[in-house]
Design a protein around this motif. Structure first.
Motif, PDB file in Angstrom:
ATOM      1  N   LYS A 124       0.834  -1.210   0.000  1.00  0.00           N
ATOM      2  CA  LYS A 124       0.000   0.000   0.000  1.00  0.00           C
ATOM      3  C   LYS A 124       0.866   1.256   0.000  1.00  0.00           C
ATOM      4  N   VAL A 170       2.209   1.859  -3.534  1.00  0.00           N
ATOM      5  CA  VAL A 170       1.171   2.366  -4.446  1.00  0.00           C
ATOM      6  C   VAL A 170       0.842   3.815  -4.126  1.00  0.00           C
ATOM      7  N   LYS A 171       0.863   4.166  -2.855  1.00  0.00           N
ATOM      8  CA  LYS A 171       0.585   5.553  -2.475  1.00  0.00           C
ATOM      9  C   LYS A 171       1.637   6.492  -3.062  1.00  0.00           C
ATOM     10  N   ALA A 201       0.947   6.838  -6.761  1.00  0.00           N
ATOM     11  CA  ALA A 201      -0.231   7.665  -7.015  1.00  0.00           C
ATOM     12  C   ALA A 201       0.098   9.148  -6.846  1.00  0.00           C
ATOM     13  N   GLU A 202       0.837   9.479  -5.799  1.00  0.00           N
ATOM     14  CA  GLU A 202       1.201  10.884  -5.570  1.00  0.00           C
ATOM     15  C   GLU A 202       2.114  11.394  -6.678  1.00  0.00           C
ATOM     16  N   ASP A 257      -5.552   8.556  -8.631  1.00  0.00           N
ATOM     17  CA  ASP A 257      -6.483   8.510  -7.506  1.00  0.00           C
ATOM     18  C   ASP A 257      -6.171   7.273  -6.663  1.00  0.00           C
ATOM     19  N   PHE A 258      -5.536   7.489  -5.529  1.00  0.00           N
ATOM     20  CA  PHE A 258      -5.116   6.379  -4.683  1.00  0.00           C
ATOM     21  C   PHE A 258      -6.304   5.563  -4.208  1.00  0.00           C
ATOM     22  N   ASP A 259      -7.396   6.225  -3.838  1.00  0.00           N
ATOM     23  CA  ASP A 259      -8.559   5.502  -3.337  1.00  0.00           C
ATOM     24  C   ASP A 259      -9.158   4.591  -4.406  1.00  0.00           C
ATOM     25  N   LEU A 264      -7.391   3.190  -6.825  1.00  0.00           N
ATOM     26  CA  LEU A 264      -6.444   2.084  -6.942  1.00  0.00           C
ATOM     27  C   LEU A 264      -6.671   1.057  -5.836  1.00  0.00           C
ATOM     28  N   ASP A 300      -6.346  -3.525  -4.519  1.00  0.00           N
ATOM     29  CA  ASP A 300      -5.841  -3.921  -3.202  1.00  0.00           C
ATOM     30  C   ASP A 300      -6.571  -5.188  -2.738  1.00  0.00           C
TER      31      ASP A 300
END
Length: 524
Positions: free
Chosen positions: A234, A237-238, A241-242, A247-249, A251, A256
């Motif tokens: 996680k 991936v964060k 995404a940044e 959009d992390f949420d 993903l 996940d």
């Protein structure tokens, strides 16, 4: 640079030229096995979970025909004590079995592998004299005798032949014999510093024993200390995404959910990268070639497997014992075998502590729904299609439509539920509200301070939907369910997360076998 020996570091260099998530710590684990009794490793994981990338990484690190220092200097492995000791120090033999499976479709395939590898190795060591009848192992022994050099051998998709040829065929028998000849003979420890095989399945069992029981195996069921290298964490991936403005949420929602060993939250790496590169989340598994197999296993319906799939689509979990599986996709004897195959293929997550499997995320759930459609499970398909209407009825406060929709969902899924308590009703409702998973996160028995709400649908971030709190009763009344929500102040706890809340009370009457519904909107 050869075709199979000392292929260089171009594959890994290409990866470093693009978006790369540092998984180089794997090298330190393999370094710790070099020239030990643990030198033989088989790492099996699902399609699109980075098997080939790991093989390219190891090739680039060990291959003595190239200088790879610049490719690893800024990575995790560079800080490990073993980094300098083994960097570009070995002749590396790399074999991609899918290449041979694509070219040779008969029992000659193992002979072709031997021939091609032997020819390529002798080009790298032209001074070595071997007989025409000497096989690859005899050739490597001769080279070791002359040079004292040990080889690293890396086999990508080792089980491709096992998937292409059925047990008992000449090709399979020859392949198993060749693997044993190469890696279980007396000379294997002399010739190889390490052997690393990667594939989808662990090594095939004959009765209860692995065909190569000297290999240490790491799999989706038993990943051991390699768990964090099986996918993206996680945190990784964060960061992606940044960096890329994704959009992390989204993903999280799509990719996940895998629990691999002690790693509680793992993502499908290929799907994450595809979503970031294409700028949208969707299923990227359509071209993996596994869908037909999934559909086939589900349709077998061993011991009510279909019912278990429906239960998992509703958010439930199922017990599974993976220990009896023979690691052969063509030998499925029980429901446990079928579920275990789906775990290895990545279509189910696996909780090794509880011995439970489950559907990990939206991407996989969508593929499961596709399999259900292909297999013509008409009642379930109808229920899933009706789920959009059911959600809208709740949002509109249409109690009659909600009650009728729950009636239909109950009738269509009586095979998987005894329906003797609120938990069974919650399972049916989770499936009936399947469409709502696009905008909501489901919570069964969410703690609220003074008890547990039966089913709570929390809106995802960036959604303008209200939270939905469902309280379930049996042989009481829908109003009693609403009263319990107020008495225990469930709505206040839920509102901390979701703002506006819709309260839904549902009662099941066992005599009439009908549901009643009451809906209230609660605003703060």
């Amino acid at each position: 640079m050869g075709t199979y020996i000392n292929i260089g570091n171009e594959g890994f260099a290409s990866a470093r030229n693009g978006e790369y998530v540092d998984k180089s710590g794997l090298i330190a684990v393999i370094n710790s096995t070099l020239n030990t009794e643990r030198r033989f490793s088989c790492v099996s994981r699902s399609r699109r979970f980075g098997k080939s990338m790991a093989a390219k990484t190891l090739c680039a690190y060990y291959d003595h025909s190239c200088d790879s220092r610049h490719l690893f200097a800024d990575l995790e492995i560079a800080g490990d004590a073993s980094f300098e000791k083994h960097l570009n120090k070995y002749p590396v033999i790399y074999l991609d079995m899918t290449d041979f499976v694509a070219r040779f479709k008969d029992d000659s395939i193992v002979g072709k592998i031997q021939q091609k590898l032997k020819e390529d190795v002798l080009k790298a060591y032209p001074q070595t004299q071997v007989g025409d009848d000497d096989d690859l192992m005899e050739t490597l022994v001769a080279i070791y005798g002359e040079t004292s050099q040990k080889f690293i051998m890396i086999i990508d998709e080792w089980d491709a032949i096992c998937r292409e040829f059925k047990p008992g065929t000449g090709a399979m028998d020859n392949y198993v014999s060749w693997l044993r000849r190469m890696f279980k003979s007396a000379n294997a420890n002399r010739v190889f510093a390490a052997v690393y095989m990667t594939g989808i399945l662990p090594i095939k069992k004959y009765k209860t024993e692995s065909a190569l029981n000297n290999f240490r195996e790491y799999s989706m069921v038993e990943p051991g200390k390699l768990a964090k290298y099986f996918g993206f964490t996680k945190e990784e991936v964060k960061v992606l995404a940044e960096k890329d403005g994704a959009d992390f949420d989204e993903l999280v929602k799509w990719y996940d959910g895998y629990q691999i060993g002690d790693e509680p939250s793992m993502f499908n790496p290929n799907s994450v990268m595809e979503a970031i590169n294409r700028g949208r989340c969707r299923s990227y598994w359509a071209s993996t070639g596994a869908f037909d197999a999934v559909s086939h296993y589900i349709n077998m319906n061993f011991d009510g497997l279909k019912d278990d799939v429906i239960k998992m689509l509703a958010g439930g979990r199922c017990q599974v014992d993976p220990t009896g599986f023979l690691n052969d996709m063509s030998v499925i004897r029980t429901k446990d075998d079928a579920l275990t195959v789906l775990i290895h293929l990545g279509y189910l997550g696996y909780d090794w502590v509880k011995s439970e499997c489950y559907i990990p995320n939206r991407e996989v759930a969508g593929e499961m729904v596709n399999a259900i459609k292909v297999n013509n499970w008409t009642p379930v398909v109808d229920a899933l299609r009706a789920s959009e209407q059911l959600l809208q009825a709740v949002l509109d406060g249409d109690t009659d439509t909600v009650a009728n929709g729950v009636d239909a969902a109950h009738d269509e899924n009586t095979s998987i539920l005894s329906y003797n308590d609120e938990n069974s009703l919650a399972c049916v409702l989770s499936l009936a509200f399947y469409y709502a998973k696009n905008d909501y996160v489901f919570h069964r028995e969410l703690p609220t301070g003074k008890g547990f709400a039966d089913l709570v649908l929390m809106p995802r971030k960036k959604s303008d939907r209200p939270a939905i709190l469902l309280e379930l009763k049996k042989d009481q009344s829908a109003n009693a369910a609403i009263e319990q929500i107020h008495n225990r102040q469930y709505q206040g706890k839920v509102a901390q997360y979701g703002g506006q809340v819709i309260l839904v009370g549902i009662n099941y009457d066992t005599k009439s076998k009908k549901h009643a519904c009451t809906i209230e909107e609660y605003s703060f």
